[in-house]
Design a protein around this motif. Structure first.
Motif, PDB file in Angstrom:
ATOM      1  N   GLU A  92     -16.832 -13.989 -43.496  1.00  0.00           N
ATOM      2  CA  GLU A  92     -18.068 -13.222 -43.348  1.00  0.00           C
ATOM      3  C   GLU A  92     -18.003 -11.910 -44.130  1.00  0.00           C
ATOM      4  O   GLU A  92     -18.999 -11.497 -44.747  1.00  0.00           O
ATOM      5  CB  GLU A  92     -18.329 -12.948 -41.863  1.00  0.00           C
ATOM      6  N   ALA A 140     -24.344 -19.277 -42.114  1.00  0.00           N
ATOM      7  CA  ALA A 140     -24.591 -18.211 -43.086  1.00  0.00           C
ATOM      8  C   ALA A 140     -25.523 -18.687 -44.194  1.00  0.00           C
ATOM      9  O   ALA A 140     -26.463 -17.979 -44.580  1.00  0.00           O
ATOM     10  CB  ALA A 140     -23.266 -17.718 -43.666  1.00  0.00           C
ATOM     11  N   HIS A 196     -13.820 -14.285 -39.688  1.00  0.00           N
ATOM     12  CA  HIS A 196     -14.266 -12.908 -39.937  1.00  0.00           C
ATOM     13  C   HIS A 196     -14.051 -12.530 -41.402  1.00  0.00           C
ATOM     14  O   HIS A 196     -14.879 -11.826 -42.003  1.00  0.00           O
ATOM     15  CB  HIS A 196     -13.520 -11.936 -39.021  1.00  0.00           C
ATOM     16  N   VAL A 229     -19.488 -21.608 -39.407  1.00  0.00           N
ATOM     17  CA  VAL A 229     -19.795 -20.245 -39.851  1.00  0.00           C
ATOM     18  C   VAL A 229     -20.450 -20.275 -41.231  1.00  0.00           C
ATOM     19  O   VAL A 229     -21.416 -19.567 -41.491  1.00  0.00           O
ATOM     20  CB  VAL A 229     -18.516 -19.381 -39.880  1.00  0.00           C
TER      21      VAL A 229
END
Length: 346
Positions: A200, A340, A197, A336
């Motif tokens: 991100e 992205a 998280h 992740v």
């Protein structure tokens, strides 16, 4: 008399377009923006004097327009800087403010200093991030994002694998570990999610700042990568131990060399501290090797490794003797990060 910026760019583009060694097309504004590494709309605003040229883009423009000449590239950079914002004074560390007090506000000076080209920051997350969406210092993710947009490279390391790897390896769908108790497993599962998280969030802040600066999003996405430990089933237990620390390693350009620094973020019941570690207790050579092979790859290529193949290849060459007894894939690029970058590039 100084040339207007639009005239300066036209002259440089025309000179390059007539160079026999150059094979590209620069006839349209879109082609020029693609070549210079920015967007068509932002380049149009720059030519019309509606935005200023940042330091990082001035360096990028000069390097692409004068790729084969160091002195001429440097001269063009100085010309381009006249159309940018004033140079900011870098915050240099002082004994009182950085080494003695450990004030958490030192994070601001740290990210201000590393927010430039050819600068590397590696962060080892063995505790939950303080700048994740649920953290007390979420606003510091903005500082990290601004440093990345300005040209810094930010490598995030999470050394406990991924819940995806563990579930697949165990075949149960439950988050388990090969070496830890139930309480530690729960803690690590939370840490894995919150580091993702945090990645991100910092990426989002970097993209936001990059849009304001006219830097292409795909270029920014290459400067922040989350690396996770490879399949824990093939690694000895000591590779998955050691929690409750956040260690920062930085390489910052300083004239002809790089200044290497080690910092630690410590949380206490009342307030947090950001402390520069002493060489006697945290030797930079030892700390830098914790981030092999990313540091050695960055030193050779001036960018972060973006694929598992680049990580493995560097491990097998520059780091072969150091890690001769271990598999090459100690680190992998997080899913992740892969997702992205694919979303941004497509």
């Amino acid at each position: 008399m100084n040339r207007p910026l639009s005239k300066l760019l036209d002259d440089e583009i025309q000179r390059l377009a007539t160079d026999p060694k150059f094979s590209g097309n620069l006839g349209t504004l879109q082609e020029q923006a693609d070549f210079l590494g920015t967007t068509k709309s932002w380049l149009s605003r720059l030519r019309n004097g509606k935005v200023s040229l940042s330091n990082v883009l001035a360096q990028q423009f000069a390097a692409r327009l004068r790729p084969e000449s160091g002195p001429e590239c440097a001269h063009l950079y100085q010309e381009l800087r006249k159309f940018g914002e004033p140079e900011t004074t870098q915050h240099e560390p002082t004994l009182q403010s950085l080494e003695d007090t450990g004030d958490i506000r030192n994070v601001e000076g740290f990210f201000d200093r590393v927010g430039r080209l050819d600068t590397l920051v590696c962060v080892d997350y063995r505790d939950v991030p303080r700048a994740d969406p649920a953290g007390k210092y979420r606003s510091y993710a903005v500082l990290a994002g601004q440093a990345i947009a300005a040209g810094g490279s930010f490598a995030m390391f999470q050394p406990f694998g991924s819940d995806d790897h563990k579930r697949e390896a165990n075949g149960t769908g439950e988050l388990k570990s090969y070496y830890h108790t139930q309480n530690v497993r729960a803690y690590l599962g939370n840490l894995i999610r919150r580091v993702r998280h945090a990645y991100e969030l910092i990426l989002a802040e970097a993209l936001k700042t990059a849009n304001e600066m006219g830097v292409r999003p795909e270029e920014v996405a290459k400067r922040i990568v989350l690396y996770e430990r490879g399949d824990l089933a093939i690694y000895p237990p000591n590779f998955t131990t050691g929690v409750l620390s956040r260690l920062f390693y930085a390489e910052v350009p300083n004239k002809e060399t790089f200044e290497r620094e080690v910092w630690e973020w410590v949380a206490s019941p009342r307030r947090d501290f950001f402390i520069r570690r002493d060489e006697s207790s945290a030797p930079v050579d030892v700390i830098s090797e914790q981030f092999v092979p990313v540091v050695s790859f960055w030193q050779d290529n001036h960018r972060l490794p973006l694929t598992d193949e680049e990580l493995a290849s560097n491990m097998q060459t520059a780091c072969k003797e150091l890690y001769a007894q271990l598999p090459a894939q100690i680190w992998v690029v997080s899913e992740v990060t892969k997702q992205a970058r694919a979303a941004i590039e497509n």
